[in-house]
Design an enzyme around this catalytic site. Structure first.
Site, mmCIF file in Angstrom:
data_model
loop_
_atom_site.group_PDB
_atom_site.id
_atom_site.type_symbol
_atom_site.label_atom_id
_atom_site.label_comp_id
_atom_site.label_asym_id
_atom_site.label_seq_id
_atom_site.Cartn_x
_atom_site.Cartn_y
_atom_site.Cartn_z
ATOM 1 N N GLY A 282 0.729 -1.103 0.093
ATOM 2 C CA GLY A 282 0.048 -0.091 -0.097
ATOM 3 C C GLY A 282 0.657 1.140 0.007
ATOM 4 C CG ASN A 283 -0.543 4.726 -1.503
ATOM 5 O OD1 ASN A 283 -1.037 5.764 -0.904
ATOM 6 N ND2 ASN A 283 -0.693 4.031 -2.294
#
Ligand code: C5P
Length: 418
Positions: A209-210
């Site tokens: 993810g980020n």
């Protein structure tokens, strides 16, 4: 800018939490006038409200007649917040009853109105309440919540008043976007916004993810809605509350986001791609949780490229749909950052590109943002540092001005016999 804010408090147990709303608005520098109903004063005392609001509190319709108080308060207001809003008050507002000072002030006012309903789940779900809420929304009232959770008794469900900070943020967002540019300048426009960060699954429990929280995209959606647009929000794993009045399409991975945005973009006036979309995803998604391998200290994950969704839209015919992209870069040099932004705008075929610098402490999750907005001739349209809401306002100013130009072009072409 100091706003004159009227806070209506009505008779529900959540009235004690309204003190937090008043306090937050006062601390934000606004001039707050509290209008409690008779019922509200059974839950929270007038001295408390006067002390917290730093203003006298009036309740009586037949007091202050010489100064025509029953209309003066509403006329002077820049914003009216009603928290909690009981089912009874919502019903009274829907029919326009003015049997107390709050009802009179509402009718005498042209200010935006934000309400935070609070009641038992059955009362909230009752068709009468739902019809009243629909009436108020159609009239432009912003409805914040109710939240889902434990109610006054042992029961729980939708009906809890939203937390004071959520109400205050939504209310100030409404006030800010009404005062920005022309109110309603996006009326009749369909705007698609992507927000959040994608998650690319590795196995049933893990993902790549980020750090995008979705704050900037949600601020854009909220501001576009307040300016009259019909908003579809494609929401990738938001860490902030859903905005009011937007059609929500939750997604998780880049591939899901692509399907949702491609569908929503058809016939849209603008697509604003604020989401942080992963460039790569794991080549294989394991059906089972990946186990530690005792014979090997390392683990190699093969990644494959995700489609570039914005470039896909930008390079397909998209006549009449304005494309706004974002470039979040860690580049420290300002000139280089702009060069990267310009190259990205061209490569993706976006009409407008919003460039911002991100880093370990910059950009993500914070309430502020610094951006440069680039137009379709690579020119700098705006440079701005401010809250994510004011950045949202600046982006929408650009969008609205592009709409105005295309409408002018179309009118000129239609009028031109050649
Ligand atoms: O290439 P980069 O990720 O910097 O581009 C950012 C812009 O492109 C954002 O507007 C983002 O939403 C969009 N994007 C996309 N598809 C990807 C990666 C980014 O649409 N796979």
């Amino acid at each position: 800018m100091t706003l004159n804010i009227v806070v209506g408090i009505t008779g529900g147990i959540a009235a004690y939490k309204a003190v937090g709303v008043v306090r937050a608005l006062v601390l934000a520098g606004h001039d707050v006038h509290v209008l409690p109903t008779e019922g509200a004063l059974r839950f929270v005392g007038k001295p408390t409200l006067e002390a917290i609001s730093r203003n006298p509190v009036h309740t009586e319709l037949y007091e202050g007649v010489a100064e025509v108080r029953h209309v003066a308060i509403g006329q002077a207001a820049d914003l009216i917040v009603i928290a909690p809003a009981t089912a009874n008050t919502i019903a009274k507002m829907a029919v326009g009853l003015a049997d107390d000072l709050l009802g009179n002030s509402l009718l005498a006012s042209e200010a935006p109105v934000v309400i935070a309903p609070a009641m038992h789940t059955e009362m909230w779900r009752h068709p009468a309440t739902q019809a009243n809420i629909a009436t108020l929304e159609a009239r432009g009232v912003t409805v914040v919540g109710p939240a889902v959770g434990q109610l006054t008794g042992t029961d729980s469900g939708p009906g809890r008043m939203e937390e004071p900070e959520v109400i205050v943020a939504a209310a100030l967002a409404v006030a800010a976007s009404r005062s920005a540019a022309q109110p309603g300048d996006l009326a009749g426009r369909r705007v698609v916004v992507t927000a959040g960060g994608t998650r690319e699954p590795l196995d049933p429990v893990r993902f790549l993810g980020n750090r995008s929280s979705g704050k900037q995209g949600v601020a854009i959606a909220e501001a576009a809605r307040a300016r009259g647009a019909e908003v579809v929000l494609i929401a990738a794993n938001l860490e902030v509350a859903d905005p009011n009045g937007c059609e929500m399409r939750p997604v998780s991975s880049a591939i899901e986001l692509q399907a949702a945005v491609t569908e929503a973009a058809r016939g849209a006036d603008a697509v604003i791609m604020a989401a942080a979309v992963a460039d790569y995803r794991p080549a294989n998604v394991s059906e089972q949780k990946i186990k530690k391998d005792a014979s090997n200290d390392g683990l190699t994950i093969e990644l494959v490229r995700n489609p570039d969704i914005l470039a896909g839209l930008g390079h397909a015919p998209h006549d009449g749909t304005l494309l706004v992209g974002f470039a979040a870069e860690t580049e420290p040099d300002d000139e280089r950052l702009l060069e990267l932004g310009r190259a990205k705008r061209r490569a993706k075929g976006a009409d407008v590109l919003v460039v911002n610098r991100v880093g370990w402490t910059e950009g993500f999750a914070s309430d502020d943002n610094s951006v440069v907005i680039l137009g379709s001739d690579d020119e700098i349209v705006t440079r701005l540092h401010g809250t994510k809401l004011s950045v949202a306002g600046a982006i929408l100013d650009v969008v609205a001005s592009k709409f105005a130009h295309t409408t002018d072009d179309r009118t000129t072409k239609a009028a031109d016999p050649a």
